[in-house]
Design a protein around this motif. Structure first.
Motif, PDB file in Angstrom:
ATOM      1  N   HIS A  50      55.460  68.482  52.138  1.00 43.01           N
ATOM      2  CA  HIS A  50      55.457  67.094  52.347  1.00 43.01           C
ATOM      3  C   HIS A  50      54.615  66.705  50.704  1.00 43.01           C
ATOM      4  N   TYR A  71      54.917  60.446  54.815  1.00 38.96           N
ATOM      5  CA  TYR A  71      54.910  61.551  56.505  1.00 38.96           C
ATOM      6  C   TYR A  71      56.206  60.134  56.973  1.00 38.96           C
ATOM      7  N   ARG A  72      55.567  58.696  56.804  1.00 41.84           N
ATOM      8  CA  ARG A  72      56.462  58.337  58.254  1.00 41.84           C
ATOM      9  C   ARG A  72      57.723  58.220  57.359  1.00 41.84           C
ATOM     10  N   LEU A  74      59.633  60.267  55.902  1.00 35.23           N
ATOM     11  CA  LEU A  74      59.800  62.113  56.372  1.00 35.23           C
ATOM     12  C   LEU A  74      60.151  62.084  57.757  1.00 35.23           C
ATOM     13  N   ASP A  75      59.450  61.310  58.883  1.00 31.83           N
ATOM     14  CA  ASP A  75      59.471  61.578  59.927  1.00 31.83           C
ATOM     15  C   ASP A  75      60.647  61.038  60.171  1.00 31.83           C
ATOM     16  N   ARG A  76      60.737  59.370  59.772  1.00 33.49           N
ATOM     17  CA  ARG A  76      61.733  58.632  59.668  1.00 33.49           C
ATOM     18  C   ARG A  76      63.435  59.207  59.649  1.00 33.49           C
ATOM     19  N   VAL A  78      64.199  63.107  60.079  1.00 31.25           N
ATOM     20  CA  VAL A  78      64.026  63.311  60.922  1.00 31.25           C
ATOM     21  C   VAL A  78      65.033  63.539  62.226  1.00 31.25           C
ATOM     22  N   GLU A  79      64.385  62.028  62.974  1.00 28.76           N
ATOM     23  CA  GLU A  79      64.792  62.146  63.789  1.00 28.76           C
ATOM     24  C   GLU A  79      66.099  60.660  63.767  1.00 28.76           C
ATOM     25  N   ASP A  84      66.229  67.890  57.746  1.00 27.81           N
ATOM     26  CA  ASP A  84      65.474  68.587  58.524  1.00 27.81           C
ATOM     27  C   ASP A  84      64.606  68.821  58.099  1.00 27.81           C
ATOM     28  N   ARG A  85      63.294  69.088  59.577  1.00 27.69           N
ATOM     29  CA  ARG A  85      62.317  69.566  59.502  1.00 27.69           C
ATOM     30  C   ARG A  85      62.643  71.050  59.975  1.00 27.69           C
ATOM     31  N   ASN A  93      55.488  73.053  56.965  1.00 21.76           N
ATOM     32  CA  ASN A  93      56.420  72.087  57.687  1.00 21.76           C
ATOM     33  C   ASN A  93      57.527  71.696  55.859  1.00 21.76           C
ATOM     34  N   PHE A  95      61.014  69.936  54.323  1.00 23.67           N
ATOM     35  CA  PHE A  95      61.971  68.926  54.263  1.00 23.67           C
ATOM     36  C   PHE A  95      63.551  69.137  53.700  1.00 23.67           C
TER      37      PHE A  95
END
Length: 158
Positions: A50, A71-72, A74-76, A78-79, A84-85, A93, A95
């Motif tokens: 991050h 953070y948000r 990266l999360d989105r 990945v989802e 990839d995380r 973590n 990415f």
């Protein structure tokens, strides 16, 4: 009628890579932060933490990003399957762009955390099928199987 974008694409955009279309097709909002992060991951040779993403963002845009936004984003990503995380042995973590391997299997360097697609092997699906069957006998239902080999890449071995 097309309106002008108040947030021009960062200088990392390449003609063959359209982050806006990729985000839209993945059902994500097209924001400057999302485009920038996606393009940063696209152009890096190894997974980033991050903090490394935030530093690269600052370098690319000349502006420090909001840490929570990164953070948000990266999360989105990945989802949506766009990145990839991976959690390293150091429990950090990292990415990286999603690696499309024809076989679905990858190699990850334990030192630099670079991820590479494994070459296809005609025997591997049979082995994975036998493993899945053995797991089902134990009451475990697998939705997806993929193999990740860990070791040292050629660059780190030198």
């Amino acid at each position: 009628m097309k309106t002008s974008n108040p947030h021009p694409k960062p200088p990392l955009a390449a003609a063959a890579f359209d982050s806006e279309t990729l985000l839209r097709e993945s059902g994500l909002r097209v924001t400057r932060a999302a485009q920038t992060v996606l393009e940063l991951l696209r152009h890096t040779s190894q997974p980033l933490t991050h903090e490394e993403v935030a530093a690269a963002y600052t370098t690319a845009t000349g502006e420090a990003p909001d840490r929570v936004t990164i953070y948000r984003v990266l999360d989105r990503l990945v989802e949506a399957g766009l990145c990839d995380r991976r959690v390293g042995a150091d429990r950090v973590n990292r990415f990286a762009r999603h690696v499309e391997a024809a076989s679905g299997n990858t190699f990850e360097c334990d030192q630099c955390h670079k991820v590479l697609a494994l070459p296809s092997d005609p025997e591997l699906p049979k082995v994975m099928g036998r493993l899945g069957k053995a797991l089902r006998k134990q009451g475990i239902d697998t939705r997806h199987t993929a193999l990740t080999l860990h070791g040292t890449c050629g660059d780190c071995a030198r």
